[in-house]
Design a protein around this motif. Sequence first.
Motif, mmCIF file in Angstrom:
data_model
loop_
_atom_site.group_PDB
_atom_site.id
_atom_site.type_symbol
_atom_site.label_atom_id
_atom_site.label_comp_id
_atom_site.label_asym_id
_atom_site.label_seq_id
_atom_site.Cartn_x
_atom_site.Cartn_y
_atom_site.Cartn_z
ATOM 1 N N ASN A 281 20.355 4.593 3.921
ATOM 2 C CA ASN A 281 19.018 4.760 3.762
ATOM 3 C C ASN A 281 18.172 3.511 4.395
ATOM 4 O O ASN A 281 18.135 2.424 3.873
ATOM 5 C CB ASN A 281 18.673 4.721 2.335
ATOM 6 N N ILE A 282 17.469 3.915 5.406
ATOM 7 C CA ILE A 282 16.910 2.734 6.141
ATOM 8 C C ILE A 282 15.324 2.782 5.640
ATOM 9 O O ILE A 282 14.615 3.696 5.995
ATOM 10 C CB ILE A 282 16.940 3.085 7.716
ATOM 11 N N VAL A 283 15.158 1.506 5.244
ATOM 12 C CA VAL A 283 13.711 1.355 4.757
ATOM 13 C C VAL A 283 12.861 0.807 5.484
ATOM 14 O O VAL A 283 12.945 -0.121 6.025
ATOM 15 C CB VAL A 283 13.648 0.561 3.483
ATOM 16 N N VAL A 284 11.612 1.636 5.812
ATOM 17 C CA VAL A 284 10.734 1.241 6.920
ATOM 18 C C VAL A 284 9.409 1.455 6.492
ATOM 19 O O VAL A 284 9.145 1.806 5.401
ATOM 20 C CB VAL A 284 10.793 2.428 8.192
ATOM 21 N N ASP A 285 8.435 0.670 7.092
ATOM 22 C CA ASP A 285 7.202 0.520 6.907
ATOM 23 C C ASP A 285 6.298 1.620 8.007
ATOM 24 O O ASP A 285 6.245 1.221 8.991
ATOM 25 C CB ASP A 285 6.659 -0.916 7.019
ATOM 26 N N ASP B 138 0.837 -1.073 0.061
ATOM 27 C CA ASP B 138 -0.037 0.186 0.086
ATOM 28 C C ASP B 138 0.844 1.111 -0.205
ATOM 29 O O ASP B 138 0.509 2.275 0.487
ATOM 30 C CB ASP B 138 -0.889 -0.090 1.163
ATOM 31 N N GLY B 139 2.063 1.191 -0.530
ATOM 32 C CA GLY B 139 2.793 2.181 -0.502
ATOM 33 C C GLY B 139 3.289 2.946 0.906
ATOM 34 O O GLY B 139 3.471 4.134 0.912
ATOM 35 N N ASN B 140 3.481 2.086 1.803
ATOM 36 C CA ASN B 140 3.640 2.704 3.067
ATOM 37 C C ASN B 140 5.139 2.974 3.381
ATOM 38 O O ASN B 140 5.457 3.025 4.561
ATOM 39 C CB ASN B 140 2.895 1.893 4.213
ATOM 40 N N GLY B 141 5.852 2.595 2.634
ATOM 41 C CA GLY B 141 7.496 2.471 2.563
ATOM 42 C C GLY B 141 7.944 3.860 2.911
ATOM 43 O O GLY B 141 7.602 4.743 2.149
ATOM 44 N N GLY B 142 8.748 3.999 3.738
ATOM 45 C CA GLY B 142 9.445 5.287 3.835
ATOM 46 C C GLY B 142 10.991 5.222 3.971
ATOM 47 O O GLY B 142 11.518 4.114 4.264
ATOM 48 N N LEU B 143 11.509 6.486 4.258
ATOM 49 C CA LEU B 143 12.923 6.361 4.210
ATOM 50 C C LEU B 143 13.578 7.010 5.406
ATOM 51 O O LEU B 143 12.894 8.292 5.386
ATOM 52 C CB LEU B 143 13.714 6.952 2.829
#
Length: 466
Positions: free
Chosen positions: A389-393, A340-345
């Motif tokens: 770059n830490i990829v988070v939900d 659902d496009g919830n990935g952030g950096l």
Amino acid sequence: MAATPILADLRAALGDAAVIIDPDLIRGYRRDEADLCAAGTPLVVTRPRSTAEVVAVVRAAARYGVPVVPQGARTGLAGAANAVDGAVVISLTAMDRILEIDPVSRIAVVQPGVVNAALAAEVAKQGLRYPPDPGSWESSTIGGNVATNAGGMCCVKYGVTTEYVLGLEVVLASGEVLRTGRRTAKGVAGYDLTRLFVGSEGTLGVITEITVALRPAPEESLTLVAVFPSTATAGSAVAGIAARGLTPSLLELLDRTHLRAIEAYQPMGLRTDAAALLLAAADTGSRAADDLALIAAACEAAGADEVYAATDAVEAAALLQARRLAHPAMERFAAQTYPDGNGGLVIDDVAVPRGALAALLDGVARVAERCEIPIGVVGHAGDGNMHPNIVVDRADPANLDRGRRAFDEIMELGLSLGGTCTGEHGVGLLKREWLAREIGPVGVRVHQAIKAALDPTNLFNPGKVL
């Protein structure tokens, strides 16, 4: 505090068009590009066009006890430009004039809203160069670059923004206008107030004019790419290049995560099977080919799988563009990694001594494994400034906790290696705790004393830096 009186004062000083209260428009001024940093909703956004209008805004805000948040293009990555609830935002993007270019003294005088790339293009017409080139140079402003002491890909040789700022015009919390610095090549009179404001992130005053030093345009550079079986061997190559006394004009690292993200974002034939890639350039004129050969030898000695030189300027420009695509490519990668496009950096900005780069890169890999979270590494390897770059939900609290833990562990690692919590992005909201750890209690007290002396009512950008 009633909203109407201050709005009336602002409209009288600036005109209706420069005073924005529409909630839909205001929403676009709430934050910069830092992920997961708190942002408030401003009372009003102002767009002054002159120093006199900035003075009017600051005096009105002080009169009504309303905090002020200066903003440029909002490309920052630490939350320094994020609004606070009820604030007056001063957007400086309308102050976008290049006031003077002096090719004899090799200086330019600009307003803070001038875009970095626009200044570079104008001075190039006179055979000159403004070297600082942050990754966002096509949109970030000189004022924002100064406020955060921005770096860039050429700083391994040419240095960061502060080394090019000769003088400033600043509106203080009192509404007075302070002029610092000089136009001369040399000048040591008094305290260096110019450097005090460079990197202050809008907490000490509003910068309204900047005098910058220019350099002669460099000769065309030669570029190579080296492919490595691990990020640590790439780090060893960087140390080897420095040990040989070489000064490349560019020395950038991209790990496999970034190579794959960039290739998916804009296919250009990158080696996505490589663990790491070093992009190096030399602009030393007649010595460039020899210097590039020495850089290649250092890479091979460190264990590079392959080293190849760009065949022409077009190919070299394409490689540089690939590096500039790292941030948008990782944003897309993050959005596609989680549902659902919830990935952030969460973008880190740790800098360590060059000799500790391999240890940092190895350590980041261990953090990613331990925290069970994707971390891609890119950055300015030549001066030890890396951006994990830490990829988070964003939608998963447990995942976010692991991401924050990874961020803290990387910060702790960087400091333990003799490094700093930020090499170029600034402190903002993201790294206040880590700045305090880095500078210690005495450093904190000195920072607070300077802030209290220049901004006793905490008018400017409250809650940022410290």
